[in-house]
Design an enzyme around this catalytic site. Structure first.
Site, PDB file in Angstrom:
ATOM      1  N   GLU A 106       0.827  -1.194   0.000  1.00  0.00           N
ATOM      2  CA  GLU A 106       0.000   0.000   0.000  1.00  0.00           C
ATOM      3  C   GLU A 106       0.867   1.252   0.000  1.00  0.00           C
ATOM      4  O   GLU A 106       2.093   1.172   0.153  1.00  0.00           O
ATOM      5  CB  GLU A 106      -0.951  -0.010   1.209  1.00  0.00           C
ATOM      6  CG  GLU A 106      -1.902  -1.203   1.189  1.00  0.00           C
ATOM      7  CD  GLU A 106      -2.894  -1.195   2.335  1.00  0.00           C
ATOM      8  OE1 GLU A 106      -2.815  -0.307   3.196  1.00  0.00           O
ATOM      9  OE2 GLU A 106      -3.749  -2.093   2.373  1.00  0.00           O
TER      10      GLU A 106
ATOM     11  N   HIS B 102      -8.624  10.050   3.602  1.00  0.00           N
ATOM     12  CA  HIS B 102      -8.320   8.994   2.641  1.00  0.00           C
ATOM     13  C   HIS B 102      -8.513   9.569   1.253  1.00  0.00           C
ATOM     14  O   HIS B 102      -9.546  10.172   0.962  1.00  0.00           O
ATOM     15  CB  HIS B 102      -9.217   7.776   2.843  1.00  0.00           C
ATOM     16  CG  HIS B 102      -8.680   6.557   2.167  1.00  0.00           C
ATOM     17  ND1 HIS B 102      -8.722   6.402   0.795  1.00  0.00           N
ATOM     18  CD2 HIS B 102      -8.059   5.462   2.650  1.00  0.00           C
ATOM     19  CE1 HIS B 102      -8.144   5.256   0.475  1.00  0.00           C
ATOM     20  NE2 HIS B 102      -7.735   4.663   1.585  1.00  0.00           N
TER      21      HIS B 102
ATOM     22  N   ARG C  78      -0.666   8.974   2.074  1.00  0.00           N
ATOM     23  CA  ARG C  78      -2.027   9.483   1.929  1.00  0.00           C
ATOM     24  C   ARG C  78      -2.113  11.006   1.985  1.00  0.00           C
ATOM     25  O   ARG C  78      -2.934  11.609   1.295  1.00  0.00           O
ATOM     26  CB  ARG C  78      -2.912   8.881   3.028  1.00  0.00           C
ATOM     27  CG  ARG C  78      -3.196   7.422   2.795  1.00  0.00           C
ATOM     28  CD  ARG C  78      -3.951   6.815   3.950  1.00  0.00           C
ATOM     29  NE  ARG C  78      -4.264   5.419   3.656  1.00  0.00           N
ATOM     30  CZ  ARG C  78      -4.848   4.603   4.499  1.00  0.00           C
ATOM     31  NH1 ARG C  78      -5.163   5.028   5.710  1.00  0.00           N
ATOM     32  NH2 ARG C  78      -5.105   3.360   4.174  1.00  0.00           N
TER      33      ARG C  78
ATOM     34  N   HIS D  92     -10.883  10.148   7.254  1.00  0.00           N
ATOM     35  CA  HIS D  92     -10.687   8.698   7.365  1.00  0.00           C
ATOM     36  C   HIS D  92     -10.149   8.253   8.719  1.00  0.00           C
ATOM     37  O   HIS D  92     -10.637   7.286   9.297  1.00  0.00           O
ATOM     38  CB  HIS D  92      -9.727   8.258   6.259  1.00  0.00           C
ATOM     39  CG  HIS D  92      -9.453   6.788   6.214  1.00  0.00           C
ATOM     40  ND1 HIS D  92     -10.465   5.855   6.052  1.00  0.00           N
ATOM     41  CD2 HIS D  92      -8.295   6.085   6.318  1.00  0.00           C
ATOM     42  CE1 HIS D  92      -9.937   4.636   6.050  1.00  0.00           C
ATOM     43  NE2 HIS D  92      -8.633   4.754   6.218  1.00  0.00           N
TER      44      HIS D  92
ATOM     45  N   ARG E 289      -0.460   8.656   9.476  1.00  0.00           N
ATOM     46  CA  ARG E 289      -0.409   7.203   9.658  1.00  0.00           C
ATOM     47  C   ARG E 289      -0.020   6.508   8.361  1.00  0.00           C
ATOM     48  O   ARG E 289      -0.572   6.789   7.300  1.00  0.00           O
ATOM     49  CB  ARG E 289      -1.780   6.701  10.111  1.00  0.00           C
ATOM     50  CG  ARG E 289      -1.888   5.179  10.186  1.00  0.00           C
ATOM     51  CD  ARG E 289      -3.261   4.776  10.630  1.00  0.00           C
ATOM     52  NE  ARG E 289      -4.269   5.078   9.628  1.00  0.00           N
ATOM     53  CZ  ARG E 289      -4.791   4.181   8.797  1.00  0.00           C
ATOM     54  NH1 ARG E 289      -4.367   2.929   8.820  1.00  0.00           N
ATOM     55  NH2 ARG E 289      -5.731   4.525   7.944  1.00  0.00           N
TER      56      ARG E 289
END
Length: 523
Positions: free
Chosen positions: A115, A240, A287, A348, A383
């Protein structure tokens, strides 16, 4: 009612702690309260998986640590990052032993995904519904334990602290349980606890447009704030980048980070693949960068959304890896083989929250916290994808380890019952719904992906008026869950805005245009 361990929240963090402590002490009681059904939590909607180092030939703890530190943009606690990453394999193994299913490849090894922000394939997953599978397994485990009670449709109104104790008060500010509303009977009771664990999840509903379920109203953080617990890094709200865009404005369905890891491209309405213009990692940038890039594209063009292009991908493999996403798009008449998916950033994940130490202890004695409601030092300013389920597992275990050596002393305190004398049941709830919509619009427009001091100061003025109106209504009214949730969200919004104003430099998920101007002037 009295219990040895009160756990507020039934997601991965709360259930993991509950199962461990209940198995270790069969003669002690564990009471879990959750405000809707037992399986409803942010965990249930986690698509990606658990980031953990398993492939020692290609991956290493040091690589995972480094990826986490880079995403956190200099604000991670390096010692905490190392501890969490190194605990990962053991905690995942434990979860699998409890019956959680993960995907394996044809050689019998875990099928690891990659990811945004990760340098290697290390995300253990169950198709694109990992969270739901973990939730299922943990609930099954909890139901086997006779000393675990799950109270569904129960809402924690406030933590019980020294402030509530009658007569002689303990010297140290401590938590002794919570006042709880039984939503079915509309009665409020005192739930005393030797130890209280907040595992109450996130705050996404403060923004309205969010990948979180409607229960994510920041209740635990607001209760901890009112109990005088230390709370920090609330400005770091992670958006997100790719929530499914819907014309009605509701952008709640998550198009997993793993889809970009699988090879999907982001395109603007002109068809241009724009991410290489912003970051050398393109769609696999972290992100914050992807969200800010999309936000910039939308501001340049005035469009409402961009697109995720999967048309060049192997569709057989796509359907196997992302069956839920494929079905959802199909239900919206989006045929992934030929159509681009309209996407937009949505609130998110909260990287800050209630300050806890390595054992999950808050600044209030006997009050512990784990999961998204906490600030552990792992995430820093942003994060890293799929580090959240990992953090929840590790900190639930750490709280268990700490409390395993702690006896449950008797609660010889005079705690009064909830007093709502003089209050009335409101004839209509229009004030609650009106203020909720106003709050969400305020946060989206003034406290979103890109912020500025003027907008933040205006937001505080609006919020102060809303706070005064809602507090007055709260004091005069019989308690209801929507009213309490609104009150909690106003507390959370206050923390986000004020801590945004205090941050003088842009880091990770926090971007303030005025900080850029100041930095330019200094140069």
């Amino acid at each position: 009612m009295t219990t040895d361990y009160l756990v507020i929240g039934s997601g991965i963090a709360g259930l993991t702690f509950s199962v461990k402590i209940a198995e270790a002490f069969p003669n002690r009681t564990v009471t879990i309260i959750t405000k809707t059904n037992e399986e409803e939590s942010n965990t249930k909607y986690a698509q990606g998986g658990v980031a953990v180092v398993l492939n020692s030939k290609k991956d290493s703890f040091q690589k995972h640590i480094q990826d986490t530190l880079i995403a956190g943009d200099g604000l991670c606690d390096a010692a905490i990052v190392e501890m969490v990453v190194k605990e990962g394999p053991k905690r995942l193994e434990e979860l699998m032993a409890w019956g959680a299913n993960f995907d394996f490849d044809t050689l019998g090894n875990l099928d690891l995904g990659k990811e945004g922000g990760h340098s290697e394939y290390r995300v253990a997953h169950h198709k694109d519904i990992t969270g739901a599978e973990i939730e299922r397994a943990l609930l099954a485990q909890a139901h086997q334990l006779k000393n675990v009670t799950i109270l569904t449709h129960h809402f924690a109104i406030d933590l019980i602290t020294n402030h509530h104790v009658s007569g002689k008060k303990p010297k140290k500010n401590a938590c002794y349980g919570a006042y709880v509303l039984n939503q079915k009977t509309k009665t409020i009771f005192t739930l005393k606890a030797h130890h209280t664990v907040l595992a109450s999840g996130g705050i996404g509903w403060v923004y309205g447009h969010t990948t979180n379920p409607v229960i994510a109203t920041g209740d635990g953080i607001a209760m901890a704030y009112r109990a005088k617990a230390k709370i920090s890094d609330m400005e770091f709200v992670q958006f997100h980048p790719t929530a499914l865009f819907e014309a009605n404005g509701e952008s709640s369905f998550l198009i997993s980070e793993a889809v970009r890891g699988f090879g999907a491209y982001l395109r603007n309405t002109s068809g241009e693949r724009f991410m290489p213009n912003y970051d050398e990692r393109a769609e696999l940038a972290s992100r914050d960068i992807v969200s800010q890039s999309i936000d910039n594209e939308l501001k340049k063009t005035g469009d409402t959304h961009v697109f995720l292009d999967c048309t060049h991908l192997d569709m057989t493999a796509f359907r196997k890896h992302f069956p839920n996403i494929y079905k959802k798009c199909e239900a919206h008449n989006i045929h992934i083989e030929t159509d681009w998916i309209p996407v937009v950033p949505a609130a998110h994940y909260l990287c800050g929250g209630i300050d806890v130490d390595v054992d999950g202890k808050t600044s209030v004695h006997n009050l512990f916290a784990c999961g998204e409601c906490t600030k552990t030092g792992l995430h820093g300013a942003n994060r890293l994808a799929s580090n959240s389920l990992l953090e929840a597992l590790v900190y639930a275990h750490n709280i268990f380890k700490y409390l395993r050596n702690d006896s449950c002393k008797s609660l010889d305190l005079n705690i009064p019952d909830w007093d709502d004398e003089g209050t009335n049941t409101p004839k209509e709830q229009v004030l609650v719904q009106h203020n909720l919509r106003q709050l969400q619009a305020l946060m989206r427009n003034y406290v979103g992906i890109v912020r500025g001091h003027n907008r933040l100061k205006k937001a505080i003025k609006h919020l102060d008026l809303m706070y005064a109106e809602v507090e007055s209504f709260y004091k005069a009214s019989k308690i209801s869950t929507p009213l309490c949730e609104l009150r909690n969200m106003i507390n959370v919004a206050h923390l986000i805005i004020n801590q945004s104003l205090e941050r003088k430099e842009n880091k990770g998920g926090y971007f303030n245009v005025d900080n850029v101007k100041k930095q330019t002037e200094l140069l």
